[in-house]
Design a protein around this motif. Structure first.
Motif, short mmCIF file in Angstrom:
data_model
loop_
_atom_site.label_atom_id
_atom_site.label_comp_id
_atom_site.label_asym_id
_atom_site.label_seq_id
_atom_site.Cartn_x
_atom_site.Cartn_y
_atom_site.Cartn_z
N VAL A 1 0.85 -1.18 0.00
CA VAL A 1 0.00 0.00 0.00
C VAL A 1 0.89 1.24 0.00
N TYR A 3 0.78 5.14 0.82
CA TYR A 3 -0.01 6.15 1.50
C TYR A 3 0.48 7.54 1.12
N LEU A 22 -5.15 9.08 -6.30
CA LEU A 22 -6.02 7.89 -6.34
C LEU A 22 -5.89 7.16 -7.67
N GLY A 25 -3.03 4.95 -7.87
CA GLY A 25 -3.08 3.76 -7.04
C GLY A 25 -2.81 3.96 -5.56
N ALA A 26 -2.61 5.20 -5.14
CA ALA A 26 -2.31 5.46 -3.74
C ALA A 26 -3.56 5.40 -2.87
N THR A 27 -3.36 5.11 -1.61
CA THR A 27 -4.38 5.32 -0.59
C THR A 27 -4.13 6.73 -0.10
N GLU A 49 -12.80 3.76 -1.91
CA GLU A 49 -12.36 3.05 -0.71
C GLU A 49 -10.98 3.51 -0.24
N ARG A 50 -10.15 3.95 -1.16
CA ARG A 50 -8.77 4.34 -0.81
C ARG A 50 -8.65 5.81 -0.40
N THR A 74 -1.65 5.15 8.96
CA THR A 74 -0.71 4.50 8.04
C THR A 74 0.21 3.50 8.73
#
Length: 90
Positions: A1, A3, A22, A25-27, A49-50, A74
């Motif tokens: 993940v 962050y 987002l 692909g990041a949260t 969701e992220r 995190t």
């Protein structure tokens, strides 16, 4: 993940930054002093969701708590911080 934290990111610029992170692909954590702005941001981005809205301020009396909350979310593994927030003093 991965962050990423967009500090004070519930405005127009922060929304664009969050959207791009987002898509990459990041949260994404976005904090704001204003709960309504966080709600609007989440709605505008389709409630992904992220996306992690964080109610918290970077003003002197609250910054430590906000940073601690982001680090707790995190697990201390924060990868990116975008600090573009500003505080009006007038």
């Amino acid at each position: 993940v991965t962050y990423s934290w967009v500090v004070g990111g519930a405005g127009v610029i922060g929304t664009g930054l969050a959207r791009g992170l987002l898509r990459a692909g990041a949260t994404v954590i976005v904090n704001s002093r204003h709960k309504a702005r966080l709600e609007a941001l989440s709605e505008d981005l389709g409630r992904p969701e992220r996306l992690i809205p964080l109610h918290g301020s970077m003003l002197a009396d609250e910054a430590e708590q906000t940073v601690a909350a982001a680090m707790e979310i995190t697990g201390g593994a924060l990868d990116h911080v975008v600090t573009h927030s500003a505080v009006r003093w007038w």
